[in-house]
Design a protein around this motif. Structure first.
Motif, PDB file in Angstrom:
ATOM      1  N   VAL A  51     -29.105  80.002 -16.920  1.00 53.52           N
ATOM      2  CA  VAL A  51     -28.843  80.983 -15.439  1.00 53.52           C
ATOM      3  C   VAL A  51     -27.462  79.725 -14.954  1.00 53.52           C
ATOM      4  O   VAL A  51     -27.706  78.683 -14.915  1.00 53.52           O
ATOM      5  CB  VAL A  51     -30.339  81.746 -15.206  1.00 53.52           C
ATOM      6  N   ALA A  52     -26.794  82.006 -14.051  1.00 52.66           N
ATOM      7  CA  ALA A  52     -25.391  80.794 -13.923  1.00 52.66           C
ATOM      8  C   ALA A  52     -26.475  80.297 -12.255  1.00 52.66           C
ATOM      9  O   ALA A  52     -27.937  80.716 -11.507  1.00 52.66           O
ATOM     10  CB  ALA A  52     -24.744  81.734 -13.581  1.00 52.66           C
ATOM     11  N   PRO A  53     -25.713  79.521 -11.517  1.00 50.81           N
ATOM     12  CA  PRO A  53     -25.872  79.132  -9.749  1.00 50.81           C
ATOM     13  C   PRO A  53     -26.033  80.398  -8.751  1.00 50.81           C
ATOM     14  O   PRO A  53     -25.570  80.540  -7.220  1.00 50.81           O
ATOM     15  CB  PRO A  53     -25.312  77.870  -8.805  1.00 50.81           C
ATOM     16  N   TYR A  54     -26.633  81.888  -9.294  1.00 51.45           N
ATOM     17  CA  TYR A  54     -26.819  82.384  -8.569  1.00 51.45           C
ATOM     18  C   TYR A  54     -28.183  83.335  -8.439  1.00 51.45           C
ATOM     19  O   TYR A  54     -28.773  83.656  -9.573  1.00 51.45           O
ATOM     20  CB  TYR A  54     -25.263  83.641  -8.575  1.00 51.45           C
ATOM     21  N   TYR A  55     -28.489  83.388  -7.170  1.00 50.89           N
ATOM     22  CA  TYR A  55     -29.661  84.569  -7.348  1.00 50.89           C
ATOM     23  C   TYR A  55     -29.839  85.251  -5.888  1.00 50.89           C
ATOM     24  O   TYR A  55     -28.834  85.095  -4.657  1.00 50.89           O
ATOM     25  CB  TYR A  55     -31.226  83.537  -7.342  1.00 50.89           C
ATOM     26  N   ARG A  56     -30.943  86.835  -5.798  1.00 54.73           N
ATOM     27  CA  ARG A  56     -31.290  86.538  -4.380  1.00 54.73           C
ATOM     28  C   ARG A  56     -32.826  86.480  -4.095  1.00 54.73           C
ATOM     29  O   ARG A  56     -33.080  87.029  -5.400  1.00 54.73           O
ATOM     30  CB  ARG A  56     -30.015  88.242  -4.045  1.00 54.73           C
ATOM     31  N   ILE A  57     -33.152  86.983  -3.018  1.00 52.66           N
ATOM     32  CA  ILE A  57     -34.819  87.490  -2.568  1.00 52.66           C
ATOM     33  C   ILE A  57     -34.576  88.608  -1.659  1.00 52.66           C
ATOM     34  O   ILE A  57     -33.807  88.915  -1.372  1.00 52.66           O
ATOM     35  CB  ILE A  57     -35.327  86.027  -2.361  1.00 52.66           C
ATOM     36  N   ASP A  58     -35.434  89.816  -3.084  1.00 54.21           N
ATOM     37  CA  ASP A  58     -35.433  90.723  -1.494  1.00 54.21           C
ATOM     38  C   ASP A  58     -36.798  90.535  -0.891  1.00 54.21           C
ATOM     39  O   ASP A  58     -37.839  90.481  -2.448  1.00 54.21           O
ATOM     40  CB  ASP A  58     -35.347  92.103  -2.424  1.00 54.21           C
ATOM     41  N   LEU A  59     -36.801  91.469   0.325  1.00 56.65           N
ATOM     42  CA  LEU A  59     -38.328  91.297   0.199  1.00 56.65           C
ATOM     43  C   LEU A  59     -38.316  92.514   0.657  1.00 56.65           C
ATOM     44  O   LEU A  59     -37.479  93.276   1.429  1.00 56.65           O
ATOM     45  CB  LEU A  59     -38.927  90.008   1.845  1.00 56.65           C
ATOM     46  N   ASP A  60     -39.490  92.824   1.014  1.00 53.47           N
ATOM     47  CA  ASP A  60     -39.621  94.822   0.371  1.00 53.47           C
ATOM     48  C   ASP A  60     -41.329  94.592   1.677  1.00 53.47           C
ATOM     49  O   ASP A  60     -42.291  93.947   1.438  1.00 53.47           O
ATOM     50  CB  ASP A  60     -39.792  95.959   0.434  1.00 53.47           C
ATOM     51  N   ARG A  61     -41.999  95.451   2.185  1.00 57.85           N
ATOM     52  CA  ARG A  61     -43.180  96.131   2.236  1.00 57.85           C
ATOM     53  C   ARG A  61     -43.815  97.119   1.817  1.00 57.85           C
ATOM     54  O   ARG A  61     -42.716  98.523   1.378  1.00 57.85           O
ATOM     55  CB  ARG A  61     -43.303  96.393   3.584  1.00 57.85           C
ATOM     56  N   GLU A  62     -44.593  97.866   0.322  1.00 56.36           N
ATOM     57  CA  GLU A  62     -45.410  98.470   0.178  1.00 56.36           C
ATOM     58  C   GLU A  62     -46.226  98.910  -0.322  1.00 56.36           C
ATOM     59  O   GLU A  62     -47.284  97.410  -0.254  1.00 56.36           O
ATOM     60  CB  GLU A  62     -44.738  98.645  -1.597  1.00 56.36           C
TER      61      GLU A  62
END
Ligand code: DLL
Length: 426
Positions: free
Chosen positions: A350-361
């Protein structure tokens, strides 16, 4: 190395006590806010007869800065202020910080020390890609590099192709920027057909945002440099509070003769013993315009007082693993974004790029993790996904609700300012 940096600890403590007493007396006399706080806590400045007595003083918080906006915490008249900076709070009012002439001298001194600890000297050319302006990164590094006698190229952030060209053409020895931007510079060089390791850079002084070990390795390998971490915050002075030494790269030396560090349990406020993780609390010992007592930084780390291989006696703090307010709670399991980063970036694929998305369901919090594949990855994506999922489960005891692997280059890069990794849509 200056002799102060290797002072015997007893002598250092004597100096700290003397400066603490002066700072407390100054705050009580010149800042109504502190006078009130001392009265409320029933402490009198004259009672500070040991450095441990600092624990009797009340904390100062971000909320106090906001409540005293813009300059209620200043201890000098406006006429004596030479510079104003502000921290870019994401919500609410910025925290305004002021400097007298002597404060600016102090800042330049601790920054010059930091650059020297990183292995630089007056023969070096320093390309400063921290943003110039209200942010303390640009002018902080600038002042330190000038004080050291180095040549400074004040590129500020952004305009990345030009950064690459200037580094190449002017023979920059060091690049100062956030860790995420260092990688972006490497990536941009590649896009320009320039091998990033062929650039003259030998040091990257990174800071202002968290950086895990795999991320540091990526910076060092892709640019062919030593990555040296810096820590600081506007409320205390800006960058220049702590820095790694080139010799050991094993924790950040806190310039304790000017900034007194403590680690507390963020929940109870109690002091924690050496080596334990908790919230960093800092007290300025020689600031004029803005003396700050027991400031709760919100940054999580630990301290060690063991002497370093480099010979410096000043305490070392570990890299900041997160902020007390960054804590993610995923179905009852607590974790910090940096722990997710450390687990995921261990994979070469993997490359050093990521994102975290928080949601509510349906009333439940969900976490989606998106990770970029390495540029040359052509293996089995599904198998890799499972491996990452398993690693997260084994090291952090949780699995993201969604885990997506995307092609190299898909996640937006940050050219200016601090990178955002967590997007909270709740
Ligand atoms: O970021 C000062 C700075 C500039 C430090 C350049 C290093 C290099 P602020 O904008 O006030 O000041 O943000 C301070 O950034 O409380 C931490 O949460 C975070 N931070 C700073 N350095 C590090 C680091 C500057 N090395 C806030 N690792 C601090 C992790 C860091 N977080």
């Amino acid at each position: 190395m200056g002799s102060t940096e290797s002072l015997a600890r007893d002598d250092l403590r004597a100096k700290q006590l003397q400066r603490l007493r002066e700072t407390v007396a100054d705050a009580a006399e010149n800042v109504p806010f502190y006078r009130r706080k001392f009265d409320d806590a029933g402490v009198s400045p004259s009672e500070i007869d040991s450095i441990e007595a600092i624990e009797d003083l009340p904390f100062t918080t971000k909320e106090d800065f906001r409540a005293e906006y813009p300059d209620g915490l200043f201890a000098v008249d406006t006429a004596d202020i030479r510079r104003i900076h502000a921290s870019s709070g994401t919500t609410g009012k910025p925290k305004i910080v002021g400097y007298t002439e002597r404060d600016l001298d102090l800042w330049h001194e601790v920054m010059a020390r930091s650059l020297a600890a990183a292995g630089l000297d007056d023969t070096d050319t320093v390309q400063n890609a921290y943003g110039y302006g209200l942010f303390t990164g640009g002018l902080g590094f600038h002042g330190g590099a000038e004080e050291l006698g180095a040549a400074v190229i004040p590129t500020s952030s952004g305009n990345t192709r030009r950064q690459v060209e200037l580094a190449r053409d002017l023979g920059s020895d060091a690049l100062c920027c956030t860790p995420s931007y260092a990688l972006y510079v490497a990536e941009t060089a590649e896009e320009m057909g320039i091998d990033p390791t062929s650039l003259p850079l030998s040091t990257v002084l990174y800071g202002a945002e968290p950086c895990t070990e795999p991320m540091r390795e990526a910076i060092e390998n892709r640019l062919g440099v030593a990555g040296i971490e810096n820590y600081g915050l506007s409320e205390i002075i800006g960058p220049g509070v702590a820095v790694e030494c080139r010799e050991a790269q094993d924790g950040l030396h806190v310039w304790e003769d000017h900034f007194y560090p403590e680690i507390i349990d963020p929940a109870t406020g109690e002091a924690l013993p050496e080596g334990e993780d908790g919230e960093l609390v800092l007290t300025t010992l020689s600031k004029e315009a803005l003396p700050v007592l027991r400031y709760r930084t919100g940054d999580l780390t630990s301290l060690t007082y063991e002497e370093c291989a480099c010979g410096r006696t000043m305490a070392r703090m570990d890299g900041v693993t997160g902020r007390a307010d960054d804590l993610l709670v995923v179905r009852g399991v607590n974790c910090y974004p940096s722990q997710i980063e450390a687990a995921v970036l261990e994979f070469d694929s993997v490359a050093p790029y990521y994102r975290i998305d928080l949601d509510r369901e349906d009333g439940l919090d969900t976490l989606a993790l998106t990770v970029e594949l390495a540029a040359d990855y052509d293996g089995d994506r599904e198998a890799l996904r499972e491996e990452i999922r398993e690693r997260l489960h084994n090291t952090l005891s949780f699995a993201p609700d969604e885990l997506e692997l995307v092609a190299y280059g898909s996640i937006e890069r940050t050219e200016v300012g601090k990178v955002t990794r967590v997007y909270d849509h709740r």
